[in-house]
Design a protein around this motif. Structure first.
Motif, PDB file in Angstrom:
ATOM      1  N   THR A 125       0.893  -1.185  -0.124  1.00  9.45           N
ATOM      2  CA  THR A 125      -0.051  -0.070  -0.024  1.00  9.45           C
ATOM      3  C   THR A 125       0.767   1.301   0.064  1.00  9.45           C
ATOM      4  OG1 THR A 125      -0.196  -0.069   2.499  1.00  9.45           O
ATOM      5  CG2 THR A 125      -1.908  -1.148   1.313  1.00  9.45           C
ATOM      6  N   SER A 126       2.153   1.391  -0.713  1.00  6.07           N
ATOM      7  CA  SER A 126       3.145   2.444  -0.624  1.00  6.07           C
ATOM      8  C   SER A 126       2.475   3.632  -1.365  1.00  6.07           C
ATOM      9  CB  SER A 126       4.236   1.756  -1.188  1.00  6.07           C
ATOM     10  OG  SER A 126       4.056   1.356  -2.459  1.00  6.07           O
ATOM     11  N   ALA A 127       1.309   3.274  -2.181  1.00  3.38           N
ATOM     12  CA  ALA A 127       0.897   4.286  -3.240  1.00  3.38           C
ATOM     13  C   ALA A 127      -0.353   4.932  -2.441  1.00  3.38           C
ATOM     14  CB  ALA A 127       0.587   3.947  -4.569  1.00  3.38           C
ATOM     15  N   LEU A 128      -0.434   5.145  -1.128  1.00  4.11           N
ATOM     16  CA  LEU A 128      -1.412   5.709  -0.614  1.00  4.11           C
ATOM     17  C   LEU A 128      -1.936   7.103  -1.022  1.00  4.11           C
ATOM     18  CD1 LEU A 128      -0.564   4.971   3.108  1.00  4.11           C
ATOM     19  CD2 LEU A 128      -2.267   4.008   1.935  1.00  4.11           C
ATOM     20  N   GLN A 129      -3.430   7.243  -1.108  1.00  5.93           N
ATOM     21  CA  GLN A 129      -3.813   8.690  -1.682  1.00  5.93           C
ATOM     22  C   GLN A 129      -3.759   9.643  -0.362  1.00  5.93           C
ATOM     23  OE1 GLN A 129      -8.200   8.888  -1.664  1.00  5.93           O
ATOM     24  NE2 GLN A 129      -8.145   9.984  -3.807  1.00  5.93           N
ATOM     25  N   THR A 130      -2.626  10.282  -0.574  1.00  8.05           N
ATOM     26  CA  THR A 130      -2.251  11.018   0.623  1.00  8.05           C
ATOM     27  C   THR A 130      -3.312  12.424   1.031  1.00  8.05           C
ATOM     28  OG1 THR A 130      -0.666  12.335  -0.953  1.00  8.05           O
ATOM     29  CG2 THR A 130       0.167  10.695   0.443  1.00  8.05           C
ATOM     30  N   GLU A 131      -4.097  12.599  -0.176  1.00  8.92           N
ATOM     31  CA  GLU A 131      -5.118  13.888   0.334  1.00  8.92           C
ATOM     32  C   GLU A 131      -5.979  13.436   1.376  1.00  8.92           C
ATOM     33  OE1 GLU A 131      -4.916  12.284  -3.000  1.00  8.92           O
ATOM     34  OE2 GLU A 131      -3.309  13.710  -3.833  1.00  8.92           O
ATOM     35  N   GLU A 132      -6.303  12.223   1.190  1.00  7.02           N
ATOM     36  CA  GLU A 132      -7.262  11.350   2.289  1.00  7.02           C
ATOM     37  C   GLU A 132      -6.729  10.619   3.080  1.00  7.02           C
ATOM     38  OE1 GLU A 132     -10.929  10.155   0.727  1.00  7.02           O
ATOM     39  OE2 GLU A 132     -10.762  11.304  -0.999  1.00  7.02           O
ATOM     40  N   VAL A 133      -5.559   9.944   2.938  1.00  6.70           N
ATOM     41  CA  VAL A 133      -4.965   8.835   3.884  1.00  6.70           C
ATOM     42  C   VAL A 133      -3.692   9.050   4.334  1.00  6.70           C
ATOM     43  CG1 VAL A 133      -4.370   6.422   3.771  1.00  6.70           C
ATOM     44  CG2 VAL A 133      -6.433   7.127   2.568  1.00  6.70           C
ATOM     45  N   THR A 134      -3.415   8.799   5.682  1.00  6.14           N
ATOM     46  CA  THR A 134      -1.837   9.272   6.012  1.00  6.14           C
ATOM     47  C   THR A 134      -1.195   7.933   6.462  1.00  6.14           C
ATOM     48  OG1 THR A 134      -2.605   9.184   8.562  1.00  6.14           O
ATOM     49  CG2 THR A 134      -2.558  11.209   7.099  1.00  6.14           C
ATOM     50  N   ASP A 135      -1.636   6.894   6.473  1.00  6.68           N
ATOM     51  CA  ASP A 135      -0.979   5.399   6.486  1.00  6.68           C
ATOM     52  C   ASP A 135      -2.025   4.413   6.515  1.00  6.68           C
ATOM     53  OD1 ASP A 135       1.034   3.970   7.512  1.00  6.68           O
ATOM     54  OD2 ASP A 135       0.977   4.546   9.667  1.00  6.68           O
ATOM     55  N   SER A 136      -1.313   3.262   6.372  1.00  4.17           N
ATOM     56  CA  SER A 136      -2.195   1.787   6.334  1.00  4.17           C
ATOM     57  C   SER A 136      -1.561   0.736   7.246  1.00  4.17           C
ATOM     58  CB  SER A 136      -2.233   1.406   4.977  1.00  4.17           C
ATOM     59  OG  SER A 136      -0.986   1.080   4.488  1.00  4.17           O
ATOM     60  N   VAL A 137      -2.367  -0.118   7.811  1.00  6.37           N
ATOM     61  CA  VAL A 137      -1.921  -1.161   8.693  1.00  6.37           C
ATOM     62  C   VAL A 137      -2.774  -2.342   8.377  1.00  6.37           C
ATOM     63  CG1 VAL A 137      -3.282  -0.397  10.600  1.00  6.37           C
ATOM     64  CG2 VAL A 137      -1.099  -1.819  10.845  1.00  6.37           C
ATOM     65  N   TRP A 138      -2.157  -3.414   8.377  1.00  5.80           N
ATOM     66  CA  TRP A 138      -2.759  -4.986   8.185  1.00  5.80           C
ATOM     67  C   TRP A 138      -3.030  -5.314   9.690  1.00  5.80           C
ATOM     68  CZ3 TRP A 138      -4.801  -6.554   3.702  1.00  5.80           C
ATOM     69  CH2 TRP A 138      -4.343  -6.086   2.653  1.00  5.80           C
ATOM     70  N   LEU A 139      -4.362  -5.657   9.986  1.00  3.89           N
ATOM     71  CA  LEU A 139      -4.576  -5.895  11.322  1.00  3.89           C
ATOM     72  C   LEU A 139      -5.326  -7.306  11.614  1.00  3.89           C
ATOM     73  CD1 LEU A 139      -5.461  -2.517  12.838  1.00  3.89           C
ATOM     74  CD2 LEU A 139      -3.543  -3.705  13.211  1.00  3.89           C
ATOM     75  N   PRO A 140      -5.328  -8.096  12.459  1.00  2.00           N
ATOM     76  CA  PRO A 140      -6.252  -9.313  12.681  1.00  2.00           C
ATOM     77  C   PRO A 140      -7.456  -8.837  12.645  1.00  2.00           C
ATOM     78  CG  PRO A 140      -5.122  -9.026  14.456  1.00  2.00           C
ATOM     79  CD  PRO A 140      -4.588  -7.942  13.866  1.00  2.00           C
ATOM     80  N   VAL A 141      -8.364  -9.955  12.132  1.00  2.00           N
ATOM     81  CA  VAL A 141      -9.768  -9.780  12.241  1.00  2.00           C
ATOM     82  C   VAL A 141     -10.519  -9.051  13.318  1.00  2.00           C
ATOM     83  CG1 VAL A 141     -12.124 -10.757  11.828  1.00  2.00           C
ATOM     84  CG2 VAL A 141     -10.404 -11.435  10.249  1.00  2.00           C
ATOM     85  N   ASP A 142      -9.881  -9.689  14.435  1.00  5.07           N
ATOM     86  CA  ASP A 142     -10.398  -9.291  15.886  1.00  5.07           C
ATOM     87  C   ASP A 142     -10.043  -7.853  16.145  1.00  5.07           C
ATOM     88  OD1 ASP A 142      -7.710  -9.720  16.541  1.00  5.07           O
ATOM     89  OD2 ASP A 142      -7.969 -11.050  18.023  1.00  5.07           O
ATOM     90  N   ALA A 143      -9.387  -7.228  15.381  1.00  2.10           N
ATOM     91  CA  ALA A 143      -9.044  -5.688  15.469  1.00  2.10           C
ATOM     92  C   ALA A 143     -10.108  -4.850  15.134  1.00  2.10           C
ATOM     93  CB  ALA A 143      -7.689  -5.302  15.239  1.00  2.10           C
ATOM     94  N   LEU A 144     -11.117  -5.467  14.480  1.00  3.99           N
ATOM     95  CA  LEU A 144     -12.266  -4.574  13.938  1.00  3.99           C
ATOM     96  C   LEU A 144     -13.051  -4.093  15.032  1.00  3.99           C
ATOM     97  CD1 LEU A 144     -13.467  -7.008  11.046  1.00  3.99           C
ATOM     98  CD2 LEU A 144     -12.403  -4.769  10.657  1.00  3.99           C
ATOM     99  N   THR A 145     -13.292  -2.880  15.008  1.00  9.11           N
ATOM    100  CA  THR A 145     -14.048  -2.158  16.024  1.00  9.11           C
ATOM    101  C   THR A 145     -15.479  -2.860  16.192  1.00  9.11           C
ATOM    102  OG1 THR A 145     -14.616  -0.488  14.816  1.00  9.11           O
ATOM    103  CG2 THR A 145     -12.814  -0.126  15.847  1.00  9.11           C
ATOM    104  N   SER A 146     -16.050  -3.345  15.318  1.00  9.31           N
ATOM    105  CA  SER A 146     -17.372  -3.887  15.458  1.00  9.31           C
ATOM    106  C   SER A 146     -17.482  -5.318  15.504  1.00  9.31           C
ATOM    107  CB  SER A 146     -18.251  -3.479  14.144  1.00  9.31           C
ATOM    108  OG  SER A 146     -19.444  -4.195  14.142  1.00  9.31           O
ATOM    109  N   ARG A 147     -17.524  -5.909  16.547  1.00 15.18           N
ATOM    110  CA  ARG A 147     -17.793  -7.315  16.744  1.00 15.18           C
ATOM    111  C   ARG A 147     -18.686  -8.044  15.653  1.00 15.18           C
ATOM    112  NH1 ARG A 147     -17.341  -6.953  23.328  1.00 15.18           N
ATOM    113  NH2 ARG A 147     -15.097  -6.587  23.240  1.00 15.18           N
TER     114      ARG A 147
END
Length: 181
Positions: free
Chosen positions: A148-170
């Motif tokens: 994801t090195s080509a992020l749209q910097t006008e809207e996005v400042t960073d990215s990260v891959w997280l496990p499913v259980d990190a989703l804020t909605s259970r």
């Protein structure tokens, strides 16, 4: 051809056919659709549709982006555009725009949304937008590409891959886990 209210209504009703337990949370959207509100339009400030993507990477983690304006970690997604013809293609477009991941490296996991989330959005005086709600039609995608090195910097400042259980909605986490089995 832009996304129509009929397409949104059909997609919502199809989703409720699979997930009837979500109907209480979606009654305000159903009522709004009964008024012939154009919830495909960003100018409908009672609530308007957005399209979101849950992208599962090669190691089964979920891509999150850091949203510039809201300064929080979110799933990729955003407003509908006139060139979008379905909610799913809008979700794919937003995913690719925000992350730089090519559409050719993304595969849809089903034609229907995996989740529909209604959430408040704070006023944005710079854009002349009052407090309003987004009706986020979320679609599940998979990829073998994790760059994801080509992020749209006008809207996005960073990215990260997280496990499913990190989703804020259970609830969303359970739906994604079931779909990935």
């Amino acid at each position: 051809m832009p996304i129509s209210t009929d397409h949104i209504r059909t997609t919502l009703n199809g989703y409720l056919g699979v997930h009837p337990e979500d109907k209480p949370d979606l009654i305000p959207v159903l009522e709004l659709l009964e008024t012939d509100a154009d919830i495909a339009s960003r100018k409908e400030f009672r609530a308007h549709a957005t399209a979101g993507a849950i992208l599962v990477g090669p190691d089964s983690r979920i891509l999150h982006i850091r949203h510039l304006a809201l300064d929080t970690w979110l799933l990729p997604g955003g407003h509908l555009e006139p060139e979008d013809d379905t909610l799913q293609t809008a979700a794919l477009r937003e995913l690719c725009e925000e992350t730089g991941i090519s559409s050719e490296s993304v595969v849809s996991v089903g034609a229907d949304p995996i989740d529909i989330d209604v959430h408040p959005i704070p006023a944005n005086t710079a854009k002349g937008e009052p407090d309003h709600h987004h009706v986020d039609f979320r679609f599940l995608f998979r990829t073998e590409a994790a760059d994801t090195s080509a992020l749209q910097t006008e809207e996005v400042t960073d990215s990260v891959w997280l496990p499913v259980d990190a989703l804020t909605s259970r609830k969303l986490g359970r739906k994604v886990s079931r779909a990935l089995r």
